[in-house]
Design a protein around this motif. Structure first.
Motif, mmCIF file in Angstrom:
data_model
loop_
_atom_site.group_PDB
_atom_site.id
_atom_site.type_symbol
_atom_site.label_atom_id
_atom_site.label_comp_id
_atom_site.label_asym_id
_atom_site.label_seq_id
_atom_site.Cartn_x
_atom_site.Cartn_y
_atom_site.Cartn_z
ATOM 1 N N GLY A 160 0.937 -1.446 0.042
ATOM 2 C CA GLY A 160 0.083 0.000 -0.126
ATOM 3 C C GLY A 160 0.825 1.313 -0.148
ATOM 4 N N ALA A 161 2.134 1.081 -0.066
ATOM 5 C CA ALA A 161 3.050 2.224 -0.102
ATOM 6 C C ALA A 161 3.228 2.934 -1.621
ATOM 7 C CB ALA A 161 4.354 1.857 0.609
ATOM 8 N N SER A 162 3.425 4.146 -1.374
ATOM 9 C CA SER A 162 3.881 4.839 -2.602
ATOM 10 C C SER A 162 5.747 5.076 -2.658
ATOM 11 C CB SER A 162 3.476 6.400 -2.708
ATOM 12 O OG SER A 162 2.043 6.241 -2.789
ATOM 13 N N PRO A 163 6.337 4.235 -3.578
ATOM 14 C CA PRO A 163 7.732 4.150 -3.457
ATOM 15 C C PRO A 163 8.438 5.436 -3.636
ATOM 16 C CG PRO A 163 6.861 2.598 -5.014
ATOM 17 C CD PRO A 163 5.552 3.373 -4.648
ATOM 18 N N LEU A 164 9.406 5.834 -2.891
ATOM 19 C CA LEU A 164 9.923 7.179 -2.946
ATOM 20 C C LEU A 164 11.677 6.895 -3.213
ATOM 21 C CD1 LEU A 164 8.612 8.733 0.436
ATOM 22 C CD2 LEU A 164 7.916 9.368 -2.104
ATOM 23 N N TYR A 165 12.131 6.194 -2.453
ATOM 24 C CA TYR A 165 13.719 5.990 -2.671
ATOM 25 C C TYR A 165 14.141 4.640 -2.752
ATOM 26 C CZ TYR A 165 13.033 10.786 -0.655
ATOM 27 O OH TYR A 165 12.524 12.183 -0.507
ATOM 28 N N LEU A 166 15.382 4.627 -3.294
ATOM 29 C CA LEU A 166 15.979 3.082 -3.692
ATOM 30 C C LEU A 166 17.447 3.079 -3.371
ATOM 31 C CD1 LEU A 166 14.740 0.704 -4.984
ATOM 32 C CD2 LEU A 166 15.813 1.258 -7.132
ATOM 33 N N SER A 167 17.797 2.267 -2.751
ATOM 34 C CA SER A 167 19.398 2.075 -2.842
ATOM 35 C C SER A 167 19.640 1.071 -3.767
ATOM 36 C CB SER A 167 19.765 1.771 -1.142
ATOM 37 O OG SER A 167 19.530 0.430 -1.049
ATOM 38 N N VAL A 168 20.911 0.971 -4.360
ATOM 39 C CA VAL A 168 21.357 0.206 -5.362
ATOM 40 C C VAL A 168 22.578 -0.423 -5.109
ATOM 41 C CG1 VAL A 168 21.747 -0.588 -7.597
ATOM 42 C CG2 VAL A 168 20.016 0.988 -7.173
ATOM 43 N N SER A 169 22.904 -1.703 -4.576
ATOM 44 C CA SER A 169 24.550 -2.349 -4.238
ATOM 45 C C SER A 169 24.649 -3.250 -5.290
ATOM 46 C CB SER A 169 24.312 -2.738 -2.964
ATOM 47 O OG SER A 169 24.264 -1.747 -2.040
ATOM 48 N N GLY A 177 9.379 3.864 1.060
ATOM 49 C CA GLY A 177 8.011 4.474 0.455
ATOM 50 C C GLY A 177 7.098 4.851 1.609
ATOM 51 N N SER A 178 6.040 5.699 1.132
ATOM 52 C CA SER A 178 5.324 6.395 2.134
ATOM 53 C C SER A 178 3.870 5.722 2.233
ATOM 54 C CB SER A 178 5.238 7.891 2.087
ATOM 55 O OG SER A 178 4.489 8.175 0.593
ATOM 56 N N VAL A 179 3.316 5.296 3.303
ATOM 57 C CA VAL A 179 2.027 4.696 3.372
ATOM 58 C C VAL A 179 1.051 5.496 3.955
ATOM 59 C CG1 VAL A 179 0.953 2.473 3.939
ATOM 60 C CG2 VAL A 179 3.354 2.727 4.086
ATOM 61 N N ARG A 180 -0.359 5.806 3.552
ATOM 62 C CA ARG A 180 -1.202 6.400 4.103
ATOM 63 C C ARG A 180 -1.940 5.635 5.110
ATOM 64 N NH1 ARG A 180 -4.565 8.171 -1.364
ATOM 65 N NH2 ARG A 180 -4.969 6.055 -1.101
ATOM 66 N N LYS A 181 -2.390 6.170 6.357
ATOM 67 C CA LYS A 181 -2.761 5.458 7.335
ATOM 68 C C LYS A 181 -4.045 4.659 6.944
ATOM 69 C CE LYS A 181 -2.431 7.082 11.998
ATOM 70 N NZ LYS A 181 -1.408 8.418 12.083
ATOM 71 N N GLU A 182 -4.859 5.101 6.038
ATOM 72 C CA GLU A 182 -6.148 4.197 5.549
ATOM 73 C C GLU A 182 -5.494 2.838 4.876
ATOM 74 O OE1 GLU A 182 -5.417 7.237 4.933
ATOM 75 O OE2 GLU A 182 -6.066 7.846 2.716
ATOM 76 N N ILE A 185 -3.373 -3.070 4.281
ATOM 77 C CA ILE A 185 -3.276 -3.935 3.132
ATOM 78 C C ILE A 185 -2.166 -4.984 2.953
ATOM 79 C CG2 ILE A 185 -2.910 -3.627 0.641
ATOM 80 C CD1 ILE A 185 -4.381 -0.967 0.580
ATOM 81 N N GLY A 186 -1.187 -4.449 3.633
ATOM 82 C CA GLY A 186 0.034 -5.786 3.577
ATOM 83 C C GLY A 186 -0.438 -6.875 4.261
ATOM 84 N N LYS A 187 -1.133 -6.543 5.343
ATOM 85 C CA LYS A 187 -1.388 -7.502 6.511
ATOM 86 C C LYS A 187 -2.684 -8.583 6.089
ATOM 87 C CE LYS A 187 0.294 -4.659 9.888
ATOM 88 N NZ LYS A 187 0.168 -3.595 10.861
ATOM 89 N N GLY A 188 -3.614 -7.621 5.598
ATOM 90 C CA GLY A 188 -4.955 -8.457 5.022
ATOM 91 C C GLY A 188 -5.771 -9.047 6.198
ATOM 92 N N LYS A 204 -8.696 -5.219 0.282
ATOM 93 C CA LYS A 204 -8.231 -5.849 1.512
ATOM 94 C C LYS A 204 -6.967 -6.388 1.647
ATOM 95 C CE LYS A 204 -12.856 -6.500 3.198
ATOM 96 N NZ LYS A 204 -13.265 -7.720 3.241
ATOM 97 N N PHE A 205 -6.444 -6.628 0.662
ATOM 98 C CA PHE A 205 -4.924 -7.295 0.527
ATOM 99 C C PHE A 205 -4.362 -7.412 -0.987
ATOM 100 C CE2 PHE A 205 -2.337 -11.245 0.388
ATOM 101 C CZ PHE A 205 -1.420 -11.178 1.206
ATOM 102 N N MET A 206 -3.180 -7.126 -0.972
ATOM 103 C CA MET A 206 -2.520 -7.351 -1.919
ATOM 104 C C MET A 206 -1.015 -8.108 -1.835
ATOM 105 S SD MET A 206 -2.697 -3.621 -4.072
ATOM 106 C CE MET A 206 -2.253 -2.636 -2.503
ATOM 107 N N ARG A 207 -0.579 -8.863 -2.908
ATOM 108 C CA ARG A 207 0.691 -9.551 -2.933
ATOM 109 C C ARG A 207 1.027 -9.633 -4.172
ATOM 110 N NH1 ARG A 207 2.621 -12.909 1.297
ATOM 111 N NH2 ARG A 207 2.236 -11.015 2.722
ATOM 112 N N ASP A 208 2.341 -9.755 -4.586
ATOM 113 C CA ASP A 208 2.913 -10.143 -5.743
ATOM 114 C C ASP A 208 3.407 -11.468 -5.711
ATOM 115 O OD1 ASP A 208 4.710 -9.077 -3.985
ATOM 116 O OD2 ASP A 208 6.182 -8.685 -5.628
#
Lengths: 340, 359
Positions: free
Chosen positions: A87-96, A150-155, A159-162, A219-223
């Protein structure tokens, strides 16, 4: 740096001049943005008032180039999708990067370009990174680790937990299954079939954002990556102590994937995806979510594939095309080709 | 999908099921002797469509499951020889031997590679002249011609570093052995791909001497249902014979080229079957003139005769005497993730199939 026939040397990882030229001429050139360009030991990030989602993933895929993408593109999609399905909006990424001595710089550049392009497409900013070079044979060409914030809105936190899943909820997927696993297998040297199957490798955050902005019925999402759709649904059934029923005729599978699975004895439900999301939604919201998904280019073949039920708690049951029913188990070990 | 979808049509399956109900009067027990058939029966839920008097038994038809523990132990011993690369079809690597499995040895650093075709092993030998490539030859008349062709190819190419351990087997002797043992069978569903190679004559004795019907069947649900119907009709009419249901692939004379290649390289020998013991004339041994490619002759390694795992009833399951649910280890100690017996290892093994599709 001339990128013709040059290869990665141990000195590309030694912290000296050669390493700095690699960072400057390859990584910064393609990843450039104000935060990264500071080249500080730790990036300082603004996140607004929302809560933070944080994830990490390592990519060791073989082969590193496959139809539909390469390890660079994949290392963005994988982490972006892990954020997005929470449920997050991706913001920042690290790459190694862990690079094997002898890796052609031309190949590294192609990977870096794909990585930069995918990050741009997903709207995530690469803010920090690292490079190590190991002796030949100590890793397989290139390994990449990415971590994402990423940032997640309270509402959207649930979603990640289901934890709100109830019997009657509907299961939706955004298109054909098994494409990534079969494309990668087809690209392996030892596999002598020529296939038209292309990896579905894609960042799903925009599609997921459109769904969440248009509906509060998710209610829930998963890749469904490794282990495939079967594994995600089994985990869900176990976690909720509810049953899951899916309809085989409704499962989107491309003819190419069906053909390879028939030949080798694989079940498409067990094959990895890298651009798919399983969404569990309220029955009332399901149709409108499906419509929203179908409007996105990554959701053209979205379909309702099943539902949550009170029968057979903890188990996934498939209604097959011939009118029979069978249990769908999680994958045990790697899928192995059948002998006959 | 073309050539698949047509044979999975619900209306067709149900129509055959109706006809079966109409025709079948007497109790009848049919045995399928091919893992592919066992898979299809359970994957498509066919038992639920059969009249209650028609019973299906799973026989010894999964090549991985019938490969003896001795063979696995031997393969493990070979993989430890310096410079050796073991090549194998995929699902064999998880089969437990006496103390280990090829999968565990691979994790220990032994060079064990999965191939999709035996010809990849020949190629591997060609491109690694300083290594010795040993292919684990398993399977029935279906895979054996390819192994034979690979040996001929290696000979033609003058390779001296390509070897085969042959655990290849042939179908008819084990079917006759089960009948001779007194397992109650009224007819056999015979595997279509075996007869695509061998033709139909290999089963004539079963029909004429043992008075049992044999129908050579395809692997889709319509194929299976039609083959069951054909066997039931034979049984009701008292006219056991060898018939081909899988006519789009199988012809009476089979594939003569494959038969010739098989006969050139292999000869029959008495062979070990997991759970069933030694069955006369049931295995394929590399002929003397090709002994340069016979790993057992080249490396001269032997392993002790292993004991069967305690509590495992694979033998009775392979004979069709018991079903997996009657095994004390089934789905408790013995699961696909941690198999005890070979029937749980292969995706086509009877126990693995029951486990996967149990409902």
């Amino acid at each position: 740096m001339k990128s013709g026939e040059e290869k990665i040397l141990l000195s590309h990882g030694n912290g000296g001049k050669i390493m700095h030229s690699l960072i400057g001429e390859l990584f910064l050139r393609h990843f450039s943005n104000p935060i990264l360009n500071e080249q500080t030991d730790a990036a300082i990030l603004a996140t607004g008032g929302d809560e933070i989602a944080f994830t990490t993933d390592s990519f060791v895929i073989d082969p590193i180039f496959f139809p539909g993408g390469n390890i660079g593109k994949l290392s963005v999609c994988g982490t972006v999708n892990d954020l997005a399905v929470a449920g997050a909006s991706p913001l920042y990424l690290s790459v190694s990067f862990i690079l094997e001595e002898g890796l052609p710089i031309k190949e590294l550049e192609a990977i870096v370009v794909a990585l930069a392009e995918e990050a741009k497409e997903a709207g995530i900013t690469i803010v920090t990174g690292d490079t190590k070079v190991v002796h030949k044979g100590k890793c397989d060409k290139i390994f990449i680790n990415t971590a994402g914030i990423g940032s997640v809105r309270k509402e959207d936190r649930h979603i990640g937990k289901g934890q709100h899943i109830r019997p009657g909820d509907i299961i939706i997927i955004n298109g054909t299954i098994g494409d990534h696993g079969m494309a990668v297998m087809g690209a392996r040297e030892s596999f002598h079939f020529k296939t038209s199957v292309i990896s579905d490798c894609a960042s799903l955050n925009h599609l997921i954002r459109e769904v969440l902005d248009n509906s509060n019925g998710v209610k829930f999402m998963r890749d469904p990556t490794r282990g495939g759709v079967a594994t995600v649904l089994n985990e869900l059934a176990e976690k909720t102590c509810l049953g899951i029923e899916i309809d085989e005729p409704a499962l989107p599978v491309s003819p190419g994937v069906t053909a390879i699975c028939e030949l080798l004895g694989f079940d498409p439900l067990h094959i990895a995806n890298e651009g798919k999301v399983i969404i569990v939604a309220t029955p009332e919201a399901a149709e409108s979510i499906l419509e929203t998904m179908k409007r996105n280019k990554l959701g053209l073949h979205s379909a309702i594939i099943g539902r949550v039920v009170t029968d057979h708690p903890g188990k996934v049951v498939l209604n097959n095309e011939t009118g029979g029913r069978r249990i769908v188990d999680s994958l045990t070990g790697d899928p192995l080709p059948r002998i006959c | 999908m073309k050539y698949v979808g047509e044979y999975r049509k619900k209306e067709l399956i149900l129509a055959v099921a109706e006809e079966l109900k109409r025709v079948s009067k007497k109790d009848i027990t049919l045995m399928e002797v091919c893992g592919g058939h066992t898979m299809a029966i359970h994957r498509f839920g066919l038992p639920a469509l059969l009249p209650p008097n028609v019973k299906l038994l799973s026989g010894p038809g999964c090549p991985v499951c019938v490969s003896s523990q001795y063979f696995i132990d031997l393969a493990i011993a070979f993989c430890k020889v310096p410079g050796v690369i073991i090549t194998t079809y995929g699902d064999l690597i998880r089969v437990p031997g006496s103390g280990s499995s090829l999968e565990k040895e691979k994790a220990n650093g032994e060079d064990i590679r999965i191939v999709y075709s035996v010809l990849e092993s020949v190629e591997l030998a060609r491109s690694n002249p300083d290594r010795k490539v040993i292919f684990l030859g398993i399977g029935f008349e279906t895979t054996a011609p390819a192994t034979a062709a690979a040996i001929l190819e290696a000979k033609k190419a003058g390779l001296t570093n390509f070897f085969v351990i042959s655990a290849h087997k042939v179908m008819p002797p084990v079917m006759k052995a089960l009948v001779a043992e007194g397992v109650k069978i009224d007819g056999f569903l015979a595997p279509g791909h075996v007869s695509a190679i061998t033709g139909t004559a290999i089963y004539n004795d079963l029909a004429t001497v043992c008075k049992l019907g044999v129908v050579i069947a395809g692997f889709e649900p319509v194929d299976m249902m039609q083959a069951i119907l054909m066997l039931v009709k034979q049984f009701e009419e008292g006219t056991p014979k060898v018939e081909i249901q899988y006519q789009r692939v199988v012809h009476h004379e089979g594939n003569k080229i494959a038969q010739a290649v098989l006969d050139e390289v292999f000869e029959l020998q008495d062979d070990r079957w997991r759970g069933l013991g030694v069955i006369p004339g049931s295995g394929l041994k590399i002929r003397e003139q090709f002994s340069a490619f016979d790993a057992e002759k080249h490396f001269r390694i032997t392993v002790p005769e292993p004991a069967d795992p305690a509590g495992c009833i694979c033998g009775s399951i392979l004979r069709g005497l018991k079903t997996p649910e009657q095994c004390g280890l089934f789905a408790t100690t013995c699961t696909p993730a941690d198999p005890v017996g070979a029937c749980m290892v292969s995706g086509e093994g009877t126990c693995a199939t029951y486990y996967k599709y149990r409902s």
